[in-house]
Design an enzyme around this catalytic site. Sequence first.
Site, PDB file in Angstrom:
ATOM      1  CB  SER A 120      15.542   3.706  -7.985  1.00 60.91           C
ATOM      2  OG  SER A 120      16.815   3.140  -7.869  1.00 60.91           O
ATOM      3  CE  LYS A 129      17.586  12.755  -6.045  1.00 61.21           C
ATOM      4  NZ  LYS A 129      18.286  11.635  -6.707  1.00 61.21           N
ATOM      5  CG  HIS A 148      21.634   0.673  -8.745  1.00 54.12           C
ATOM      6  ND1 HIS A 148      20.366   0.780  -8.212  1.00 54.12           N
ATOM      7  CD2 HIS A 148      21.903   1.895  -9.287  1.00 54.12           C
ATOM      8  CE1 HIS A 148      19.901   2.004  -8.406  1.00 54.12           C
ATOM      9  NE2 HIS A 148      20.803   2.702  -9.066  1.00 54.12           N
ATOM     10  NE  ARG A 158      20.108   5.099 -15.826  1.00 52.33           N
ATOM     11  CZ  ARG A 158      19.439   5.627 -14.825  1.00 52.33           C
ATOM     12  NH1 ARG A 158      18.429   4.987 -14.295  1.00 52.33           N
ATOM     13  NH2 ARG A 158      19.762   6.800 -14.358  1.00 52.33           N
TER      14      ARG A 158
HETATM   15  P1  ADP Z   1      21.478   9.213  -8.403  1.00 49.51           P
HETATM   16  O1  ADP Z   1      20.418   9.755  -7.501  1.00 49.51           O
HETATM   17  O2  ADP Z   1      22.862   9.662  -8.078  1.00 49.51           O
HETATM   18  O3  ADP Z   1      21.197   9.265  -9.890  1.00 49.51           O
HETATM   19  P2  ADP Z   1      20.896   6.408  -8.545  1.00 49.51           P
HETATM   20  O4  ADP Z   1      20.791   5.520  -7.368  1.00 49.51           O
HETATM   21  O5  ADP Z   1      19.664   6.629  -9.339  1.00 49.51           O
HETATM   22  O6  ADP Z   1      21.522   7.699  -7.981  1.00 49.51           O
HETATM   23  O7  ADP Z   1      22.031   5.890  -9.529  1.00 49.51           O
HETATM   24  C1  ADP Z   1      23.348   5.719  -9.104  1.00 49.51           C
HETATM   25  C2  ADP Z   1      24.235   5.453 -10.316  1.00 49.51           C
HETATM   26  O8  ADP Z   1      23.830   4.246 -10.941  1.00 49.51           O
HETATM   27  C3  ADP Z   1      24.188   6.510 -11.407  1.00 49.51           C
HETATM   28  O9  ADP Z   1      25.489   6.605 -11.976  1.00 49.51           O
HETATM   29  C4  ADP Z   1      23.224   5.944 -12.416  1.00 49.51           C
HETATM   30  O10 ADP Z   1      23.486   6.434 -13.716  1.00 49.51           O
HETATM   31  C5  ADP Z   1      23.561   4.474 -12.307  1.00 49.51           C
HETATM   32  N1  ADP Z   1      22.449   3.612 -12.711  1.00 49.51           N
HETATM   33  C6  ADP Z   1      21.163   3.675 -12.307  1.00 49.51           C
HETATM   34  N2  ADP Z   1      20.416   2.724 -12.891  1.00 49.51           N
HETATM   35  C7  ADP Z   1      21.254   2.017 -13.695  1.00 49.51           C
HETATM   36  C8  ADP Z   1      21.099   0.929 -14.605  1.00 49.51           C
HETATM   37  N3  ADP Z   1      19.903   0.381 -14.812  1.00 49.51           N
HETATM   38  N4  ADP Z   1      22.191   0.480 -15.265  1.00 49.51           N
HETATM   39  C9  ADP Z   1      23.397   1.072 -15.068  1.00 49.51           C
HETATM   40  N5  ADP Z   1      23.614   2.114 -14.251  1.00 49.51           N
HETATM   41  C10 ADP Z   1      22.568   2.589 -13.572  1.00 49.51           C
END
Ligand code: ADP
Length: 161
Positions: free
Chosen positions: A128, A41, A17, A90
């Site tokens: 996460s 969630k 992130h 990703r």
């Molecule tokens: P959500 O619940 O909306 O998926 P996340 O917090 O998991 O929220 O992710 C937020 C954004 O960050 C999404 O666009 C996700 O694809 C991106 N993201 C999550 N992990 C990574 C990573 N390791 N590298 C790049 N982008 C990521």
Amino acid sequence: MSRAIYPGSFDPVTLGHLDIIKRSAAMFDEVIIGVLNNTLKSPLFSLEERVNMLNEVISDIPNARAVSFDGLLVEFARQNDIKVIVRGLRAVTDFEYELQMAQSNRKIAPEIDTVFLTTNIEYSYLSSSIVKEYASYGVDVSELVPEYVSSALKNKMNIDK
Ligand code: ADP
């Protein structure tokens, strides 16, 4: 002024992130990290904890700040004069869902565009959920999340440092 929003759950924020945040902060005048208050969630960290953790780890990025939001993303964007939504990709598995979200958001808010940043290959496996699972088994996650988050996880999981 170009203002973008990077929305997500950030439960907790990872180095993947953070990489997207830094890269979008270099592209836009202001980047708002929108932490969604998703009642469907059940997060490990409360909304307030997630916003605070984000603001702590982005304190050296002057044009980025984290806030929480409720309800429809495009409505929040409109209210805050945000014209761009940033999402990270990703792998192909992210693509279908992200494409659907981007297209449906554009249908209801044609003036707002979604841009995708592809992950730094180093973080392409990182989520996460993986971080939480590792931390719950006491696996060291210090190479996956900022140091501040790694300590917060240890406290949350009640693991001695
Ligand atoms: P959500 O619940 O909306 O998926 P996340 O917090 O998991 O929220 O992710 C937020 C954004 O960050 C999404 O666009 C996700 O694809 C991106 N993201 C999550 N992990 C990574 C990573 N390791 N590298 C790049 N982008 C990521």
